[in-house]
Scaffold this active site. Structure first.
Site, PDB file in Angstrom:
ATOM      1  N   HIS A   8       5.784  -0.424  -2.702  1.00 45.40           N
ATOM      2  CA  HIS A   8       5.236   0.356  -3.819  1.00 45.40           C
ATOM      3  C   HIS A   8       5.328   1.863  -3.607  1.00 45.40           C
ATOM      4  O   HIS A   8       4.687   2.619  -4.330  1.00 45.40           O
ATOM      5  CB  HIS A   8       3.783  -0.051  -4.085  1.00 45.40           C
ATOM      6  CG  HIS A   8       3.641  -1.437  -4.630  1.00 45.40           C
ATOM      7  ND1 HIS A   8       2.415  -2.079  -4.741  1.00 45.40           N
ATOM      8  CD2 HIS A   8       4.570  -2.313  -5.094  1.00 45.40           C
ATOM      9  CE1 HIS A   8       2.612  -3.298  -5.249  1.00 45.40           C
ATOM     10  NE2 HIS A   8       3.905  -3.452  -5.467  1.00 45.40           N
TER      11      HIS A   8
ATOM     12  N   THR B 153      -4.428  -9.161   0.504  1.00 47.34           N
ATOM     13  CA  THR B 153      -3.769  -9.130  -0.801  1.00 47.34           C
ATOM     14  C   THR B 153      -4.115 -10.401  -1.558  1.00 47.34           C
ATOM     15  O   THR B 153      -4.268 -11.470  -0.960  1.00 47.34           O
ATOM     16  CB  THR B 153      -2.238  -8.970  -0.660  1.00 47.34           C
ATOM     17  OG1 THR B 153      -1.626  -9.047  -1.949  1.00 47.34           O
ATOM     18  CG2 THR B 153      -1.642 -10.035   0.243  1.00 47.34           C
TER      19      THR B 153
ATOM     20  N   ASN C  80       0.823  -1.201   0.000  1.00 46.82           N
ATOM     21  CA  ASN C  80       0.000   0.000   0.000  1.00 46.82           C
ATOM     22  C   ASN C  80       0.861   1.257   0.000  1.00 46.82           C
ATOM     23  O   ASN C  80       1.989   1.254   0.499  1.00 46.82           O
ATOM     24  CB  ASN C  80      -0.933   0.002   1.205  1.00 46.82           C
ATOM     25  CG  ASN C  80      -1.882  -1.182   1.185  1.00 46.82           C
ATOM     26  OD1 ASN C  80      -2.216  -1.707   0.129  1.00 46.82           O
ATOM     27  ND2 ASN C  80      -2.304  -1.627   2.358  1.00 46.82           N
TER      28      ASN C  80
END
EC number: 2.3.1.286
Length: 250
Positions: free
Chosen positions: A122, A191, A105
């Site tokens: 990320h 996820t 996230n």
């Protein structure tokens, strides 16, 4: 919530674990009200596909459009708060000798909740970097230009997030691999477990002998150690798990 949703074997595994690695995805933040990439866009953005905006090519074609899309996402994040799942992971970190939180996230909610050892695979929406030099830029002059310009080279600034087609930050991923390989207990929370290379972390943990727990709305329940699959919301399951593992401290 019935405690049957949290297998007693997993409670025992958590209580005994010395090294825990946790991979989180969009599902944990969706419970705070942040749309996932699979959710349809709304309002002014309804005609766009987010996967077509989150690429270097899209930024080169229309940097203003992509910058404003991410500004919209930042506004969404700023309006929400960490939820019970984020807070339960903070409590877990306080009790486990070595806990590594690996997140896909970009919303920073883990840090806002109080988690300390967070690896961002990320990136983070709150940061920006130079599109040309790839360096994080802490501040710049606000001239009203969209996107703003790098104070060092004059190139356009972009969100410090990993776009489709880009590599994960090498240092963060190397630390994530190390944590997965060395842990006693590995959680995959919210996820899908299919996006590589992050999905390989769960496989690695299993191969190295760790107990693995998958917590998601898209899994079929399974209670066969060393693999637990728990169908449900992280904001319900994690607080229950933590409370049962350390009832005298929560």
């Amino acid at each position: 919530m019935s405690s049957a949703l949290v297998p007693s074997g997993l409670v025992d595994a958590l209580r005994k674990a010395r090294r825990v690695a946790i991979l989180t995805g969009a599902g944990i933040s969706a419970e705070s009200g942040i749309p996932t990439f699979r959710d349809a866009l709304t309002g002014l953005w309804a005609r766009f596909n987010p996967e077509e905006l989150a690429t270097p090519e899209a930024f080169q074609r229309d940097p203003k459009l992509v910058w404003e899309w991410y500004a919209h996402r930042r506004e969404l994040v700023e309006r929400v708060e960490p939820n019970a799942a984020h807070r339960a992971l903070v409590t877990m970190e306080q009790h486990v000798p070595k806990l590594t939180l690996i997140t896909q996230n970009v919303d920073g909610l883990h840090q806002r909740a109080g988690s300390q050892n967070v690896l961002e695979l990320h990136g983070n929406l709150a940061r920006v970097r130079c599109f040309h030099e790839n360096t994080v830029i802490p501040s710049w002059e606000d001239t009203g230009e969209v996107p703003p310009r790098c104070p060092d080279c004059g190139g356009p600034l972009r969100p410090d997030v990993v776009w489709f087609g880009e590599n994960l930050p090498a240092d963060a991923f190397e630390k994530a691999v190390e944590a997965a390989a060395q842990c006693d207990l590995f959680f995959s929370i919210g996820t899908s477990g299919v996006v590589e290379p992050a999905a390989s972390l769960t496989r690695l943990a299993r191969q190295m002998g760790a107990t693995v727990a998958l917590i998601n709305l898209d899994v079929e329940p399974r209670d066969v150690p060393p693999l637990y699959q728990i169908h449900g919301k992280a904001g319900t399951i994690l607080p229950e798990l933590v409370q049962r593992a350390w009832p005298e401290r929560t």
